[in-house]
Design a protein around this motif. Sequence first.
Motif, PDB file in Angstrom:
ATOM      1  N   SER A 270       0.830  -1.212   0.000  1.00  0.00           N
ATOM      2  CA  SER A 270       0.000   0.000   0.000  1.00  0.00           C
ATOM      3  C   SER A 270       0.858   1.253   0.000  1.00  0.00           C
ATOM      4  N   LEU A 271       1.916   1.249   0.818  1.00  0.00           N
ATOM      5  CA  LEU A 271       2.819   2.405   0.831  1.00  0.00           C
ATOM      6  C   LEU A 271       3.577   2.522  -0.477  1.00  0.00           C
ATOM      7  N   ALA A 272       4.023   1.397  -1.024  1.00  0.00           N
ATOM      8  CA  ALA A 272       4.798   1.427  -2.265  1.00  0.00           C
ATOM      9  C   ALA A 272       3.962   1.983  -3.412  1.00  0.00           C
ATOM     10  N   ARG A 273       2.672   1.709  -3.409  1.00  0.00           N
ATOM     11  CA  ARG A 273       1.796   2.217  -4.474  1.00  0.00           C
ATOM     12  C   ARG A 273       1.289   3.624  -4.174  1.00  0.00           C
ATOM     13  N   GLY A 274       1.541   4.134  -2.978  1.00  0.00           N
ATOM     14  CA  GLY A 274       1.102   5.480  -2.627  1.00  0.00           C
ATOM     15  C   GLY A 274      -0.398   5.637  -2.630  1.00  0.00           C
ATOM     16  N   THR A 275      -1.118   4.642  -2.105  1.00  0.00           N
ATOM     17  CA  THR A 275      -2.574   4.687  -2.139  1.00  0.00           C
ATOM     18  C   THR A 275      -3.165   5.735  -1.207  1.00  0.00           C
ATOM     19  N   GLY A 276      -2.405   6.145  -0.193  1.00  0.00           N
ATOM     20  CA  GLY A 276      -2.912   7.112   0.772  1.00  0.00           C
ATOM     21  C   GLY A 276      -3.647   6.487   1.931  1.00  0.00           C
ATOM     22  N   THR A 277      -3.874   5.162   1.883  1.00  0.00           N
ATOM     23  CA  THR A 277      -4.523   4.459   2.990  1.00  0.00           C
ATOM     24  C   THR A 277      -3.745   3.193   3.304  1.00  0.00           C
ATOM     25  N   ILE A 278      -4.014   2.643   4.485  1.00  0.00           N
ATOM     26  CA  ILE A 278      -3.348   1.423   4.922  1.00  0.00           C
ATOM     27  C   ILE A 278      -4.271   0.726   5.918  1.00  0.00           C
ATOM     28  N   GLU A 279      -4.114  -0.580   6.091  1.00  0.00           N
ATOM     29  CA  GLU A 279      -5.075  -1.341   6.891  1.00  0.00           C
ATOM     30  C   GLU A 279      -4.707  -1.449   8.365  1.00  0.00           C
ATOM     31  N   ALA A 280      -3.744  -0.662   8.831  1.00  0.00           N
ATOM     32  CA  ALA A 280      -3.287  -0.777  10.223  1.00  0.00           C
ATOM     33  C   ALA A 280      -4.398  -0.532  11.240  1.00  0.00           C
ATOM     34  N   ASP A 281      -5.391   0.285  10.897  1.00  0.00           N
ATOM     35  CA  ASP A 281      -6.494   0.535  11.838  1.00  0.00           C
ATOM     36  C   ASP A 281      -7.262  -0.741  12.155  1.00  0.00           C
ATOM     37  N   TYR A 282      -7.182  -1.742  11.267  1.00  0.00           N
ATOM     38  CA  TYR A 282      -7.935  -2.974  11.455  1.00  0.00           C
ATOM     39  C   TYR A 282      -7.032  -4.158  11.802  1.00  0.00           C
ATOM     40  N   LEU A 283      -5.750  -3.890  12.010  1.00  0.00           N
ATOM     41  CA  LEU A 283      -4.801  -4.909  12.457  1.00  0.00           C
ATOM     42  C   LEU A 283      -4.302  -4.509  13.838  1.00  0.00           C
ATOM     43  N   ASN A 284      -3.302  -3.624  13.898  1.00  0.00           N
ATOM     44  CA  ASN A 284      -2.868  -3.100  15.199  1.00  0.00           C
ATOM     45  C   ASN A 284      -4.001  -2.353  15.886  1.00  0.00           C
ATOM     46  N   GLY A 285      -4.849  -1.692  15.090  1.00  0.00           N
ATOM     47  CA  GLY A 285      -5.984  -0.975  15.659  1.00  0.00           C
ATOM     48  C   GLY A 285      -7.024  -1.885  16.277  1.00  0.00           C
ATOM     49  N   GLU A 286      -7.143  -3.121  15.782  1.00  0.00           N
ATOM     50  CA  GLU A 286      -8.047  -4.092  16.409  1.00  0.00           C
ATOM     51  C   GLU A 286      -7.571  -4.415  17.822  1.00  0.00           C
ATOM     52  N   ILE A 287      -6.260  -4.545  17.988  1.00  0.00           N
ATOM     53  CA  ILE A 287      -5.703  -4.814  19.314  1.00  0.00           C
ATOM     54  C   ILE A 287      -5.889  -3.599  20.216  1.00  0.00           C
TER      55      ILE A 287
END
Length: 341
Positions: A270-287
């Motif tokens: 996601s960072l390499a493609r520069g999408t502007g979003t990432i799924e961390a809110d639903y991984l580390n954020g789930e914890i």
Amino acid sequence: MRYIIIGAGAVGGTIGGRLAQAGHEVVLVARGAHQRALRERGLRLVTPDGDRVHRLPAVDGPDALGELRADDVLVLAVKTQDSAAALAAWAPRPVAGGATAAERLPLLCAQNGVESQRLALRLFRRVYGVCVWLPCTYVEPGVVSAAGTPLTGILHLGRFPHGTDDTARRIAADLERAHFEAPVVPEVTRWQYAKLLGNLGNALEAVTGPVVSDEAVALYERVRAEAETVLDAAGIAHAGAEEQRAARGDKVTLVPLEGAPRGGGSSWQSLARGTGTIEADYLNGEIALLGRLHGVPTPLNELLQHLADTFARERREPGSLAVAELVRLADKARTEVEQGN
């Protein structure tokens, strides 16, 4: 059954391509340059057993597909941050013979984390969770690669929140004819939470690069231990390390693929493609969420969530934070919690 792959990126494209190769009817749903490439040139799937181009219907949403069929299976494979919009778009679509997709069709959540199936169950009657063990990469528009052999991946699946049925077994049989192992399990969340523990390192990899140094591995172990404490406090069961090793064995071994390097996992991509979003809110954020609900501090997962979100929002290069600096920030965050700040 016809499989409609909602989000034909790395995971969705691999599942869709393998199903098509096995003779199943598949529709790919994608956006932007990727959708245009799929429509004009087909899906190129790069695997250890060769490159194949699959000429499949490719649409940008439900409006382009029209009325759905009673034998359709919806496979949700977008990143979790895009799930709500996708679910809202597909749920009200009419199905031949009456009713809507939400009322009649099975929906598989083939994604990291556990949140999408909760979102789906608000709208869809028949939701299935999938634990995705599938090393794959979105290489460029129209091209995805999957480096696993002899199997492409292992996809535990079952009804959400629990149970199995004939539909799950039929889908599993189709997947197993398409280079996957697809165990049907009554408690699929046990496998998904086990996968979540592993995915907590996605943000670490995204911001500092491959988790290979002693410092990086030690930090990941701290992040994981924090999360295991949270799951224990929440009473959430997960498959153990030995059970996972027994399930995986040597069934999915990674091999180099010419012209399709695997630079990193889904968050790194996601960072390499520069999408502007990432799924961390639903991984580390789930914890972090579970920690707040059950009174367990989660400073390390909160730190990784914050850093990953910042990198995505500011479109920073993946791997551009030194591991030593991240360790310093982690130690500081942990100390502040211990001191009650």
